[in-house]
Scaffold this motif. Structure first.
Motif, PDB file in Angstrom:
ATOM      1  N   ASP A  19       0.807  -1.213   0.000  1.00  0.00           N
ATOM      2  CA  ASP A  19       0.000   0.000   0.000  1.00  0.00           C
ATOM      3  C   ASP A  19       0.844   1.270   0.000  1.00  0.00           C
ATOM      4  O   ASP A  19       0.311   2.376  -0.056  1.00  0.00           O
ATOM      5  N   ALA A  20       2.173   1.125   0.059  1.00  0.00           N
ATOM      6  CA  ALA A  20       3.051   2.288  -0.014  1.00  0.00           C
ATOM      7  C   ALA A  20       4.455   1.842  -0.390  1.00  0.00           C
ATOM      8  O   ALA A  20       4.886   0.740  -0.052  1.00  0.00           O
ATOM      9  N   LEU A  21       5.172   2.720  -1.090  1.00  0.00           N
ATOM     10  CA  LEU A  21       6.573   2.501  -1.420  1.00  0.00           C
ATOM     11  C   LEU A  21       7.407   3.527  -0.670  1.00  0.00           C
ATOM     12  O   LEU A  21       7.104   4.728  -0.707  1.00  0.00           O
ATOM     13  N   LEU A  22       8.442   3.073  -0.002  1.00  0.00           N
ATOM     14  CA  LEU A  22       9.394   3.944   0.691  1.00  0.00           C
ATOM     15  C   LEU A  22      10.678   3.899  -0.131  1.00  0.00           C
ATOM     16  O   LEU A  22      11.433   2.931  -0.072  1.00  0.00           O
ATOM     17  N   HIS A 214       3.682   8.359   7.976  1.00  0.00           N
ATOM     18  CA  HIS A 214       3.236   9.521   7.200  1.00  0.00           C
ATOM     19  C   HIS A 214       2.129   9.144   6.221  1.00  0.00           C
ATOM     20  O   HIS A 214       1.189   9.917   5.998  1.00  0.00           O
ATOM     21  N   LEU A 215       2.239   7.955   5.643  1.00  0.00           N
ATOM     22  CA  LEU A 215       1.250   7.497   4.669  1.00  0.00           C
ATOM     23  C   LEU A 215       0.164   6.631   5.301  1.00  0.00           C
ATOM     24  O   LEU A 215      -0.775   6.228   4.610  1.00  0.00           O
ATOM     25  N   GLY A 216       0.296   6.324   6.583  1.00  0.00           N
ATOM     26  CA  GLY A 216      -0.655   5.411   7.210  1.00  0.00           C
ATOM     27  C   GLY A 216      -0.577   4.028   6.605  1.00  0.00           C
ATOM     28  O   GLY A 216      -1.589   3.309   6.529  1.00  0.00           O
ATOM     29  N   ALA A 217       0.615   3.622   6.181  1.00  0.00           N
ATOM     30  CA  ALA A 217       0.780   2.357   5.467  1.00  0.00           C
ATOM     31  C   ALA A 217       0.793   1.173   6.420  1.00  0.00           C
ATOM     32  O   ALA A 217       1.394   1.226   7.492  1.00  0.00           O
ATOM     33  N   GLU A 218       0.135   0.106   6.009  1.00  0.00           N
ATOM     34  CA  GLU A 218       0.158  -1.147   6.757  1.00  0.00           C
ATOM     35  C   GLU A 218       1.043  -2.188   6.084  1.00  0.00           C
ATOM     36  O   GLU A 218       1.504  -3.115   6.733  1.00  0.00           O
ATOM     37  N   ARG A 219       1.259  -2.052   4.770  1.00  0.00           N
ATOM     38  CA  ARG A 219       2.083  -3.002   4.015  1.00  0.00           C
ATOM     39  C   ARG A 219       3.076  -2.230   3.142  1.00  0.00           C
ATOM     40  O   ARG A 219       3.006  -2.280   1.905  1.00  0.00           O
ATOM     41  N   PRO A 220       4.027  -1.528   3.755  1.00  0.00           N
ATOM     42  CA  PRO A 220       4.981  -0.757   2.955  1.00  0.00           C
ATOM     43  C   PRO A 220       6.091  -1.632   2.385  1.00  0.00           C
ATOM     44  O   PRO A 220       6.421  -2.688   2.940  1.00  0.00           O
ATOM     45  N   LEU A 221       6.658  -1.186   1.282  1.00  0.00           N
ATOM     46  CA  LEU A 221       7.792  -1.846   0.652  1.00  0.00           C
ATOM     47  C   LEU A 221       8.946  -0.856   0.598  1.00  0.00           C
ATOM     48  O   LEU A 221       8.802   0.240   0.051  1.00  0.00           O
ATOM     49  N   GLY A 233      18.192  -1.200   6.170  1.00  0.00           N
ATOM     50  CA  GLY A 233      17.260  -0.370   6.918  1.00  0.00           C
ATOM     51  C   GLY A 233      15.838  -0.874   6.843  1.00  0.00           C
ATOM     52  O   GLY A 233      15.108  -0.876   7.842  1.00  0.00           O
ATOM     53  N   GLY A 234      15.417  -1.307   5.660  1.00  0.00           N
ATOM     54  CA  GLY A 234      14.080  -1.881   5.522  1.00  0.00           C
ATOM     55  C   GLY A 234      13.915  -3.141   6.346  1.00  0.00           C
ATOM     56  O   GLY A 234      12.888  -3.348   6.996  1.00  0.00           O
ATOM     57  N   ILE A 235      14.948  -3.981   6.333  1.00  0.00           N
ATOM     58  CA  ILE A 235      14.905  -5.202   7.136  1.00  0.00           C
ATOM     59  C   ILE A 235      14.836  -4.847   8.620  1.00  0.00           C
ATOM     60  O   ILE A 235      14.071  -5.453   9.386  1.00  0.00           O
ATOM     61  N   ALA A 236      15.626  -3.851   9.043  1.00  0.00           N
ATOM     62  CA  ALA A 236      15.616  -3.442  10.451  1.00  0.00           C
ATOM     63  C   ALA A 236      14.242  -2.941  10.875  1.00  0.00           C
ATOM     64  O   ALA A 236      13.848  -3.088  12.036  1.00  0.00           O
ATOM     65  N   ALA A 237      13.515  -2.351   9.928  1.00  0.00           N
ATOM     66  CA  ALA A 237      12.171  -1.859  10.220  1.00  0.00           C
ATOM     67  C   ALA A 237      11.110  -2.940  10.088  1.00  0.00           C
ATOM     68  O   ALA A 237       9.918  -2.666  10.275  1.00  0.00           O
ATOM     69  N   GLY A 238      11.504  -4.160   9.747  1.00  0.00           N
ATOM     70  CA  GLY A 238      10.571  -5.267   9.630  1.00  0.00           C
ATOM     71  C   GLY A 238       9.731  -5.240   8.371  1.00  0.00           C
ATOM     72  O   GLY A 238       8.624  -5.780   8.350  1.00  0.00           O
ATOM     73  N   MET A 239      10.269  -4.646   7.302  1.00  0.00           N
ATOM     74  CA  MET A 239       9.514  -4.479   6.063  1.00  0.00           C
ATOM     75  C   MET A 239      10.072  -5.360   4.955  1.00  0.00           C
ATOM     76  O   MET A 239      11.245  -5.734   4.969  1.00  0.00           O
ATOM     77  N   ASP A 240       9.216  -5.680   3.968  1.00  0.00           N
ATOM     78  CA  ASP A 240       9.698  -6.284   2.743  1.00  0.00           C
ATOM     79  C   ASP A 240      10.549  -5.263   1.991  1.00  0.00           C
ATOM     80  O   ASP A 240      10.343  -4.050   2.105  1.00  0.00           O
ATOM     81  N   THR A 241      11.498  -5.777   1.209  1.00  0.00           N
ATOM     82  CA  THR A 241      12.438  -4.896   0.521  1.00  0.00           C
ATOM     83  C   THR A 241      12.587  -5.281  -0.943  1.00  0.00           C
ATOM     84  O   THR A 241      12.448  -6.453  -1.310  1.00  0.00           O
ATOM     85  N   LEU A 242      12.884  -4.291  -1.753  1.00  0.00           N
ATOM     86  CA  LEU A 242      13.164  -4.478  -3.180  1.00  0.00           C
ATOM     87  C   LEU A 242      14.503  -3.826  -3.483  1.00  0.00           C
ATOM     88  O   LEU A 242      14.680  -2.635  -3.247  1.00  0.00           O
ATOM     89  N   CYS A 243      15.452  -4.612  -3.987  1.00  0.00           N
ATOM     90  CA  CYS A 243      16.756  -4.085  -4.395  1.00  0.00           C
ATOM     91  C   CYS A 243      16.796  -3.982  -5.913  1.00  0.00           C
ATOM     92  O   CYS A 243      16.626  -4.987  -6.622  1.00  0.00           O
ATOM     93  N   VAL A 244      16.981  -2.757  -6.410  1.00  0.00           N
ATOM     94  CA  VAL A 244      17.109  -2.541  -7.847  1.00  0.00           C
ATOM     95  C   VAL A 244      18.586  -2.426  -8.210  1.00  0.00           C
ATOM     96  O   VAL A 244      19.393  -1.901  -7.441  1.00  0.00           O
ATOM     97  N   LEU A 245      18.918  -2.915  -9.384  1.00  0.00           N
ATOM     98  CA  LEU A 245      20.314  -2.978  -9.814  1.00  0.00           C
ATOM     99  C   LEU A 245      20.678  -1.765 -10.668  1.00  0.00           C
ATOM    100  O   LEU A 245      21.277  -1.886 -11.736  1.00  0.00           O
ATOM    101  N   THR A 246      20.331  -0.597 -10.170  1.00  0.00           N
ATOM    102  CA  THR A 246      20.549   0.641 -10.915  1.00  0.00           C
ATOM    103  C   THR A 246      21.550   1.568 -10.243  1.00  0.00           C
ATOM    104  O   THR A 246      21.754   2.686 -10.701  1.00  0.00           O
ATOM    105  N   GLY A 247      22.158   1.115  -9.140  1.00  0.00           N
ATOM    106  CA  GLY A 247      23.035   1.997  -8.394  1.00  0.00           C
ATOM    107  C   GLY A 247      24.254   1.297  -7.847  1.00  0.00           C
ATOM    108  O   GLY A 247      25.054   0.714  -8.588  1.00  0.00           O
ATOM    109  N   VAL A 248      24.401   1.302  -6.520  1.00  0.00           N
ATOM    110  CA  VAL A 248      25.647   0.901  -5.877  1.00  0.00           C
ATOM    111  C   VAL A 248      25.854  -0.607  -5.860  1.00  0.00           C
ATOM    112  O   VAL A 248      26.876  -1.116  -6.314  1.00  0.00           O
ATOM    113  N   SER A 249      24.908  -1.356  -5.299  1.00  0.00           N
ATOM    114  CA  SER A 249      25.131  -2.787  -5.075  1.00  0.00           C
ATOM    115  C   SER A 249      25.004  -3.579  -6.376  1.00  0.00           C
ATOM    116  O   SER A 249      24.033  -3.442  -7.117  1.00  0.00           O
TER     117      SER A 249
END
Length: 338
Positions: A19-22, A214-221, A233-249
């Motif tokens: 329901d939200a993207l961070l 801020h978004l009132g999100a219950e299922r943020p990514l 950071g997303g893992i530390a916050a207990g959230m699902d994460t998406l890693c895109v291959l467009t930058g550093v890693s």
């Protein structure tokens, strides 16, 4: 984009589960001044907060930049590590670390003018010299952070100022490659003082938690390009994460990371179906599905191979990854790994 525990799905079907993207900025939405391909299409119409460790621009400046790239954003939907640093510094001083209770705290700001403005808005009196005995040193990225500025910060820290860094990223993505990041210059102050700063930005969970509220999100990514900040950071916050291959890693770093993203994608838009991987002895064999742009194929190959390699790493086994015999698309994809 491939969900690591199931079959491949299209980007829009997967993102619609949340329901939200961070969303991280540098390396995810843009590199330097250039937009990242696919980012605008992937973000269009989705509830998002832009969570960035870059403290060199104000939320309004970030919003204007994104809008110029075709991503319609309000300043209220941007959360920078400079904002987080001001909040953290105020909390530390309120708890009794540094400033005298009941007085307006003073701050020496290493960083952009916008950081000084945010510090003022947060209730600090910004000073220009260590001789004024600031209660806190706020350290964020700016191209103007030279020897004199860093030396003034070191003098203030050695005199007892609370040291707060906006973030500790050692590099900063640009269209030319990786530039020196805030963490590299923080390291100079640490070396000169022996004092390790409090860090406000990612990989701490606070920025993600504030953004979700801020978004009132219950299922943020949580979305980003960097394992040690965005994904950690997303893992530390207990959230699902998406890693895109467009930058550093890069692919090989992700293959053996302890910060394992829920998802892997070439970018926020592009996806190819049908890629698979299987273990054969001490080798992971990748077989291609739908073919297309080599960067997208490389991401799909990584997404299907990574879970097998991660499981082997947990068992203390060392697997290699190879393309299926005669599979030219898989061979090309693996050759593109960085």
């Amino acid at each position: 984009m491939t969900l690591l525990s199931s079959l491949a799905a299209t980007p829009h079907r997967i993102l619609d589960r949340y329901d939200a993207l961070l969303v991280d900025l540098d390396g995810t939405v843009f590199r330097g001044g250039a937009p990242v391909d696919g980012a605008r299409d992937g973000l269009s119409g989705r509830a998002s907060v832009y969570v960035t460790n870059n403290a060199s621009r104000s939320p309004q400046q970030v919003a204007e930049h994104l809008t110029s790239l075709g991503v319609e954003v309000e300043a209220a939907d941007v959360l920078t590590s400079a904002q987080a640093a001001c909040t953290l510094a105020a909390s530390l001083l309120d708890s009794g670390e540094g400033a005298v209770q009941g007085t307006r705290p003073t701050a020496y700001v290493v960083g952009a003018g916008s950081f000084r403005g945010l510090a003022t808005d947060a209730g600090f009196r910004v000073v220009d010299s260590a001789d004024e005995r600031p209660d806190v040193v706020l350290h964020g990225h700016s191209p103007e952070n030279n020897w004199a500025v860093l030396s003034e910060a070191a003098l203030a820290v050695r005199a007892g100022a609370v040291y707060v860094a906006s973030n500790l990223d050692t590099t900063l993505p640009s269209e030319r490659g990786l530039l020196i990041g805030n963490g590299s210059l923080v390291a100079a102050v640490v070396s000169a003082t022996g004092v390790t700063p409090h860090s406000a930005g990612k990989p701490g969970p606070a920025m993600f938690e504030v953004a979700a509220r801020h978004l009132g999100a219950e299922r943020p990514l949580a979305v980003g390009d960097r394992l040690d900040t965005d994904i950690a950071g997303g893992i530390a916050a207990g959230m699902d994460t998406l890693c895109v291959l467009t930058g550093v890693s890069g692919h090989r770093e992700i293959l053996h990371t302890t910060w394992r993203p829920t998802w892997i994608a070439a970018n926020l838009r592009d996806h190819l179906d049908g890629w698979t991987a299987r273990q054969d002895g001490d080798t992971v064999i990748v077989e291609s599905g739908a073919t297309g742009d080599v960067d997208v194929m490389a991401a799909e190959a990584l997404a299907v191979a990574a879970p097998l390699v991660w499981a082997a790493d947990d068992r203390g086994e060392d697997l290699t990854v190879d393309a299926a015999s005669g599979d030219s698309a898989a061979t090309e994809a693996l050759a593109a790994w960085r």
